[in-house]
Enzyme design. Sequence first.
Site, PDB file in Angstrom:
ATOM      1  N   ASP A 170       0.870  -1.179   0.000  1.00  0.00           N
ATOM      2  CA  ASP A 170       0.000   0.000   0.000  1.00  0.00           C
ATOM      3  C   ASP A 170       0.907   1.230   0.000  1.00  0.00           C
ATOM      4  OD1 ASP A 170      -1.823   2.120   0.903  1.00  0.00           O
ATOM      5  OD2 ASP A 170      -3.199   0.497   1.380  1.00  0.00           O
ATOM      6  N   ILE A 171       0.668   2.182  -0.893  1.00  0.00           N
ATOM      7  CA  ILE A 171       1.553   3.363  -0.964  1.00  0.00           C
ATOM      8  C   ILE A 171       1.279   4.366   0.159  1.00  0.00           C
ATOM      9  CG2 ILE A 171       2.157   3.246  -3.418  1.00  0.00           C
ATOM     10  CD1 ILE A 171       0.046   5.444  -3.889  1.00  0.00           C
ATOM     11  N   GLY A 177     -16.167   1.883   4.087  1.00  0.00           N
ATOM     12  CA  GLY A 177     -14.856   2.523   3.957  1.00  0.00           C
ATOM     13  C   GLY A 177     -14.096   2.146   2.708  1.00  0.00           C
ATOM     14  N   GLN A 178     -14.730   1.408   1.781  1.00  0.00           N
ATOM     15  CA  GLN A 178     -14.013   1.027   0.546  1.00  0.00           C
ATOM     16  C   GLN A 178     -13.824   2.246  -0.347  1.00  0.00           C
ATOM     17  OE1 GLN A 178     -15.863  -2.040  -1.893  1.00  0.00           O
ATOM     18  NE2 GLN A 178     -13.942  -2.427  -2.991  1.00  0.00           N
ATOM     19  N   HIS A 229      -6.337  -6.060   3.137  1.00  0.00           N
ATOM     20  CA  HIS A 229      -5.254  -5.300   3.761  1.00  0.00           C
ATOM     21  C   HIS A 229      -4.562  -6.245   4.744  1.00  0.00           C
ATOM     22  CE1 HIS A 229      -6.778  -1.175   2.706  1.00  0.00           C
ATOM     23  NE2 HIS A 229      -7.944  -1.798   2.678  1.00  0.00           N
ATOM     24  N   HIS A 239      -9.687  -6.187  -2.274  1.00  0.00           N
ATOM     25  CA  HIS A 239      -8.331  -6.303  -1.713  1.00  0.00           C
ATOM     26  C   HIS A 239      -8.413  -6.605  -0.239  1.00  0.00           C
ATOM     27  CE1 HIS A 239      -9.672  -2.118  -1.895  1.00  0.00           C
ATOM     28  NE2 HIS A 239      -9.058  -1.929  -0.733  1.00  0.00           N
TER      29      HIS A 239
END
Length: 141
Positions: free
Chosen positions: A34-35, A96-97, A105, A103
């Site tokens: 995750d960036i 919260g998507q 987390h 994906h």
Amino acid sequence: MTAYDNQNIFAKILRGELPCYKVYEDDHTLAFLDIMPRSPGHTLVIPKAPARNIIDIKPDDLAHVARVSQKIALAAMTAFKAEGVMIAQFSEPAAGQEVYHLHMHVMPRNEGVALLPPATRKEDPKVLEEHTARMIAALKS
Ligand code: 5GP
């Protein structure tokens, strides 16, 4: 539910149209950092098959993602000397998507260290490169 949109960021990463810090890939899944990590080593595991979220993913595709999430979780604990690991998946805006390709987390955790709130800051690319190398090494060990 809204239909899958193949212009989402992760679909572009899968097609190679956008770069990613790849840590693992097989026939069914891709895992990359995750960036905007909420903890050091925060990794995303996605199916190669199109799926918006938990609501529409095919059970077999979800099973592949789950298997790889465990593999990534173990490697992340080793790579980041974590005492624990948290796995989260958000489906639809109410949950919260923000990116509409399923994906998981995977977030290494340590006692007393809070997660950063989502999207707090973009991590330095040099740090992400070093974390990618750490994850790849842990996956080989
Ligand atoms: P969601 O809220 O949809 O569950 O999480 C989306 C995640 O994608 C967030 O943690 C966010 O930091 C991450 N993210 C957003 N844009 C990018 C990107 O371009 N590359 C990567 N690797 N992660 C991204």
